[in-house]
Each structure stands twice: as C-alpha cells, then as structure tokens.
Design an enzyme around this catalytic site. Structure first.
Site, PDB file in Angstrom:
ATOM      1  N   GLY A 135      74.419  38.718   2.133  1.00  0.00           N
ATOM      2  CA  GLY A 135      74.647  37.541   1.292  1.00  0.00           C
ATOM      3  C   GLY A 135      74.167  36.308   2.026  1.00  0.00           C
ATOM      4  N   SER A 136      75.076  35.699   2.826  1.00  0.00           N
ATOM      5  CA  SER A 136      74.673  34.542   3.643  1.00  0.00           C
ATOM      6  C   SER A 136      73.603  34.939   4.651  1.00  0.00           C
ATOM      7  CB  SER A 136      75.887  33.966   4.378  1.00  0.00           C
ATOM      8  OG  SER A 136      76.753  33.337   3.459  1.00  0.00           O
TER       9      SER A 136
ATOM     10  N   GLU B 239      73.332  30.271  -4.557  1.00  0.00           N
ATOM     11  CA  GLU B 239      72.152  29.517  -4.075  1.00  0.00           C
ATOM     12  C   GLU B 239      72.353  29.118  -2.604  1.00  0.00           C
ATOM     13  OE1 GLU B 239      70.505  29.606  -6.964  1.00  0.00           O
ATOM     14  OE2 GLU B 239      68.724  28.335  -6.823  1.00  0.00           O
TER      15      GLU B 239
HETATM   16  N1  COS Z   1      61.360  27.254   3.758  1.00  0.00           N
HETATM   17  C1  COS Z   1      60.410  28.030   4.352  1.00  0.00           C
HETATM   18  N2  COS Z   1      60.640  28.764   5.466  1.00  0.00           N
HETATM   19  C2  COS Z   1      61.896  28.738   5.951  1.00  0.00           C
HETATM   20  C3  COS Z   1      62.939  27.973   5.383  1.00  0.00           C
HETATM   21  C4  COS Z   1      62.619  27.209   4.234  1.00  0.00           C
HETATM   22  N3  COS Z   1      63.562  26.464   3.624  1.00  0.00           N
HETATM   23  N4  COS Z   1      64.054  28.145   6.112  1.00  0.00           N
HETATM   24  C5  COS Z   1      63.731  28.980   7.106  1.00  0.00           C
HETATM   25  N5  COS Z   1      62.434  29.353   7.013  1.00  0.00           N
HETATM   26  C6  COS Z   1      61.697  30.244   7.905  1.00  0.00           C
HETATM   27  C7  COS Z   1      61.945  29.882   9.359  1.00  0.00           C
HETATM   28  O1  COS Z   1      61.058  28.860   9.799  1.00  0.00           O
HETATM   29  C8  COS Z   1      61.703  31.196  10.065  1.00  0.00           C
HETATM   30  O2  COS Z   1      60.324  31.417  10.244  1.00  0.00           O
HETATM   31  P1  COS Z   1      59.672  31.448  11.751  1.00  0.00           P
HETATM   32  O3  COS Z   1      60.422  32.516  12.471  1.00  0.00           O
HETATM   33  O4  COS Z   1      58.236  31.755  11.509  1.00  0.00           O
HETATM   34  O5  COS Z   1      59.933  30.078  12.284  1.00  0.00           O
HETATM   35  C9  COS Z   1      62.185  32.239   9.064  1.00  0.00           C
HETATM   36  O6  COS Z   1      62.180  31.577   7.779  1.00  0.00           O
HETATM   37  C10 COS Z   1      63.569  32.727   9.368  1.00  0.00           C
HETATM   38  O7  COS Z   1      64.413  31.575   9.393  1.00  0.00           O
HETATM   39  P2  COS Z   1      65.783  31.546  10.205  1.00  0.00           P
HETATM   40  O8  COS Z   1      65.580  32.044  11.593  1.00  0.00           O
HETATM   41  O9  COS Z   1      66.362  30.185  10.034  1.00  0.00           O
HETATM   42  O10 COS Z   1      66.615  32.655   9.424  1.00  0.00           O
HETATM   43  P3  COS Z   1      68.167  33.015   9.487  1.00  0.00           P
HETATM   44  O11 COS Z   1      68.273  34.495   9.481  1.00  0.00           O
HETATM   45  O12 COS Z   1      68.837  32.267  10.599  1.00  0.00           O
HETATM   46  O13 COS Z   1      68.694  32.530   8.072  1.00  0.00           O
HETATM   47  C11 COS Z   1      69.670  30.989   6.543  1.00  0.00           C
HETATM   48  C12 COS Z   1      68.649  31.229   7.655  1.00  0.00           C
HETATM   49  C13 COS Z   1      71.087  31.340   6.965  1.00  0.00           C
HETATM   50  C14 COS Z   1      69.580  29.517   6.248  1.00  0.00           C
HETATM   51  C15 COS Z   1      69.247  31.833   5.305  1.00  0.00           C
HETATM   52  O14 COS Z   1      69.493  33.211   5.537  1.00  0.00           O
HETATM   53  C16 COS Z   1      69.975  31.422   4.043  1.00  0.00           C
HETATM   54  O15 COS Z   1      69.605  30.448   3.411  1.00  0.00           O
HETATM   55  N6  COS Z   1      71.029  32.197   3.639  1.00  0.00           N
HETATM   56  C17 COS Z   1      71.616  32.013   2.337  1.00  0.00           C
HETATM   57  C18 COS Z   1      70.888  32.852   1.351  1.00  0.00           C
HETATM   58  C19 COS Z   1      70.987  32.316  -0.025  1.00  0.00           C
HETATM   59  O16 COS Z   1      70.805  31.150  -0.277  1.00  0.00           O
HETATM   60  N7  COS Z   1      71.259  33.207  -0.957  1.00  0.00           N
HETATM   61  C20 COS Z   1      71.420  32.842  -2.308  1.00  0.00           C
HETATM   62  C21 COS Z   1      70.482  33.609  -3.144  1.00  0.00           C
HETATM   63  S1  COS Z   1      70.644  33.161  -4.833  1.00  0.00           S
HETATM   64  S2  COS Z   1      72.371  33.936  -5.353  1.00  0.00           S
END
Ligand code: COS
Length: 381
Positions: free
Chosen positions: A130-131, A362
């Site tokens: 999820g998150s 989201e």
């Molecule tokens: N746009 C484009 N690329 C992005 C981004 C964005 N908004 N946010 C992160 N990235 C990229 C990062 O730059 C990274 O790439 P590089 O390794 O090449 O730098 C890659 O994606 C992974 O990012 P990160 O290391 O930040 O990933 P995490 O596993 O730490 O996860 C969160 C980041 C927690 C923010 C993400 O998993 C998240 O948003 N979780 C919630 C999911 C969500 O919204 N679900 C709802 C779905 S609809 S019900």
C-alpha cells in the site's frame, strides 16, 4: 500575482457548476444509498469535454490547464465526491498514456478514452503493498513478444466498470522500484478477472474492486515506457492525481460549509437562529478560512504542474492539507446540524463519510508528509 479567474477558468467553472447542479447533486444521495455507478453521467461529461481534460487536441481532448482542471473537480465534488474521483482517475490514466505512450498506443486508446467511449482505471496497490508501493509483487514475466501477468491488485477505483487498466507490475525480481514496469490491460483479456467489490464507509457510487491475473498474456506493445520505468510513471501520474484530490476535498468542504451556513441561519433555538451564537459563528468562520487556505494551496500546486516546475512536494502539501481540512470541516458541519446532521435528511453525513478516504487514498497523508519532509531535508535513509 493575480487572483482573478481568466476567461477559460470562469467559463469552465460555470459550465461544470450548472452541469453538477442539474445532473449530479439531485441524484447523489440515491446513488449513495443504492451503490449505483452512474455510467451515463460519464457519457454526459464526455460531451462536455471532461473525459479528455489531460489529452492533447490531436487525440480528441482539450488539454485543460491543471488549474482549470482543479476547478472542474472542485465544482463536481460539491455535488458528489464519488463522480469527481472516478473522473480524476480516468483523466489521470488517459493523460499518462498520452504522455508516455507511443503513437500507436495513443491511437489505440487515448482517442477513445477522451471521447468517453472507454473508461479508465489505475492499479498500483496490492494487499501487501500500500504505502510501500515499490514492494509490489504482481509479476509480468516476458515470454517472446508477450508478458504473462500473474498476481492480484487491490483498491482499484472504477474497477470492474472500466475498460482500460493502467497496471503497475514487476518485471525484474530483486530490483525494488527499478524492477517495476507499466502496462495497459484491456478488460476482457483472457486471464484477467475481477475480485471482490469492497463495501465501504462512503464513496458508495465509486466502485472499488480487486483485480485478478492468472497467466494473463498481453502483447509487449501494451507496455508503456521502458522496462523499469513503471514506478516513476506511476508516481509522476500521482502528482497530478493528488492535486485533483486536493481540489475535490475543497469542493466537498465547500458544500458542507454552505449546508451548515444555511442551517445556522434557519434553525432557531433559545428564540434566535443558532447562527446568532458565537459558538456557531466561530465554527463557521474557521471553516471558511480553512477552505480558502486549502483552495489557494491547491491552485498553487496546480499552477506549478502547469509551469513544469518541480511540483511533487506541493502536490503532497495540497492533498494532505486540503483533505485534513475537509475532514475537519465536514465533521464540524455535522456538529452544526446536530441530530439533523447525523441522519440522511441532509447530505452532510455523506460528505463526512465520503471524505474520510481522501486522507487515505492517492497516498495516505502520512506518506504525503514523508514526501514533503524528503523534499525539505533530502533523503536521509
Ligand atoms: N515522480 C517521478 N519519479 C519519482 C517520484 C515522482 N513523484 N517520486 C519518486 N520518484 C522516483 C525516485 O526519484 C526514485 O528514482 P531513482 O532511484 O532513479 O532516483 C524512484 O522513483 C523510487 O523512489 P523512492 O526511493 O522515493 O521510493 P520509495 O520506495 O521510498 O517510495 C513513496 C516513495 C513512499 C513516496 C511511494 O512509495 C508512495 O508514494 N507511496 C504511496 C503510494 C500511493 O500513493 N498509493 C496510492 C495509489 S492510488 S489508491
């Protein structure tokens, strides 16, 4: 800095306001009671150009600015949050295919999505992801010129009703986010079926369903972007989606506030309208102030997206602040109406039930704060 609406913005806002008052608001409580998904309303929204808001004109869309889009979602959500959410997801997916798709993919899907012939859904979350979205396990294994999909997805808005599913799945094991890719899967593809439809606290007329993939073969030409780009595609799409949800929260809060204001003028206790009491006045004053603050934050985030400026932390601020605000405003609106607010004679209990999920989906508001904090401090992991 100008705070006046330009012609496009005031035209679109007035058009959607009229449409919502006529085609959505009068039916919203019945749809909620009956868990009814109003597909015909989407056809009418398509006639108004609302199904192609993120689609270039060459593919039948009208490519509205994000700021105008925020006004559309705000107005629609004043009538019914569920319809606004369904439309947001549809436009998010359509815009993503238009942005990352090859010409052949745009021709195949975008034109029909923008015309409303097809409805879209977005599928990232899983039972155990999820998150922590990057831990997703749904597998897309390459076999010659196909991918074979196996796994389950959860919490899919428009699930079952949509024709086109943007699927985020794993193409490489042990590579975290870099092993994730993005696909378009069409309803009716063998091996693709639907799981249970969720019974929810609110948002009843927005179907939320699980997806099931069992040896589902899709052509390689259904992959969007390169292998390994899927996580970034998903998160950059969610930047826009999060601004939309912020706008929707402003709309729901505004509707709750207006109901509470009208009630405070009319309801009499101790021989005067309850709005004459400072306890109620101050609640209404705080509601109005917080709604206005959230609206400005949403508009700013939308503006930054329009300008192509780094917008992720602003999208997260807008989504987080506006949805927390709307939870508080709808709860207080129920309080102003008292017993009348707790029953279904007034819409405020629906607003309160509906908006709760906006603090969760989201990306939960805890995840939004994480995105903001990483932008402020850098990634300290
Ligand atoms: N746009 C484009 N690329 C992005 C981004 C964005 N908004 N946010 C992160 N990235 C990229 C990062 O730059 C990274 O790439 P590089 O390794 O090449 O730098 C890659 O994606 C992974 O990012 P990160 O290391 O930040 O990933 P995490 O596993 O730490 O996860 C969160 C980041 C927690 C923010 C993400 O998993 C998240 O948003 N979780 C919630 C999911 C969500 O919204 N679900 C709802 C779905 S609809 S019900």
């Amino acid at each position: 800095m100008k705070f006046d609406l330009n012609e496009e913005q005031s035209d679109i806002r007035n058009m959607v306001r009229r449409f919502t008052e006529q085609a959505v608001t009068p039916y919203a409580s019945t749809w909620d009671e009956e868990y009814y998904f109003p597909r015909e309303v989407y056809s009418r929204m398509a006639e108004l150009g609302l199904m192609g808001m993120t689609t270039p004109e060459d593919y039948g869309g009208n490519m509205l600015s994000r700021l105008s889009g925020a006004m559309v979602y705000e107005e629609l959500a004043k009538g019914e949050m569920a319809t606004a959410v369904g439309l947001s997801v549809h436009n998010m997916v359509t815009g993503t295919i238009a942005r990352f798709g090859q010409e052949e993919q745009r021709q195949r899907w975008v034109t029909r999505l923008a015309s409303g012939t097809l409805l879209a859904a977005f599928s990232l979350s899983e039972a155990e992801a999820g998150s922590d979205a990057a831990s997703l396990q749904c597998r897309a294994a390459r076999r010659d010129d196909h991918y074979i999909i196996n796994g389950n997805k959860m919490w899919v808005t428009n699930g079952g009703e949509a024709d086109i599913y943007l699927l985020i799945a794993r193409t490489a094991l042990g590579r975290g986010a870099a092993g994730i890719s993005c696909f378009v899967v069409e309803k009716g593809t063998p091996g693709f079926t639907f799981g249970k439809t969720e019974r929810k606290m609110g948002l009843h007329s927005s179907p939320t369903r699980a997806l099931v993939f069992e040896d589902c073969a899709i052509p390689v030409t259904h992959r969007l972007g390169e292998e390994g780009q899927g996580f970034k595609i998903a998160l950059s799409s969610l930047d826009g989606g999060r601004v939309n949800i912020g706008a929707i929260a402003v709309g729901v809060a505004q509707a709750a506030f207006e109901t509470a204001c009208n009630y405070a003028r009319e309801r009499e206790q101790f021989n005067k309208p309850i709005g004459a009491f400072q306890a109620v006045q101050f609640m209404l004053a705080d509601m109005a102030t917080h709604i206005e603050a959230a609206r400005l934050l949403v508009y700013e985030a939308a503006y930054k997206l329009d300008q192509g400026q780094p917008a992720s932390p602003y999208a997260s601020m807008a989504k987080c602040f506006a949805t927390d605000m709307a939870m508080e405003v709808t709860t207080n609106a129920v309080q102003v109406l008292g017993g009348a607010g707790y029953v279904r004679d007034y819409p405020v209990e629906r607003y309160m039930r509906d908006i709760k999920v906006a603090q969760i989906f989201e990306g939960s508001n805890q995840i939004q704060r994480l995105v903001i904090a990483r932008a402020l401090l850098g990634d300290l992991r």
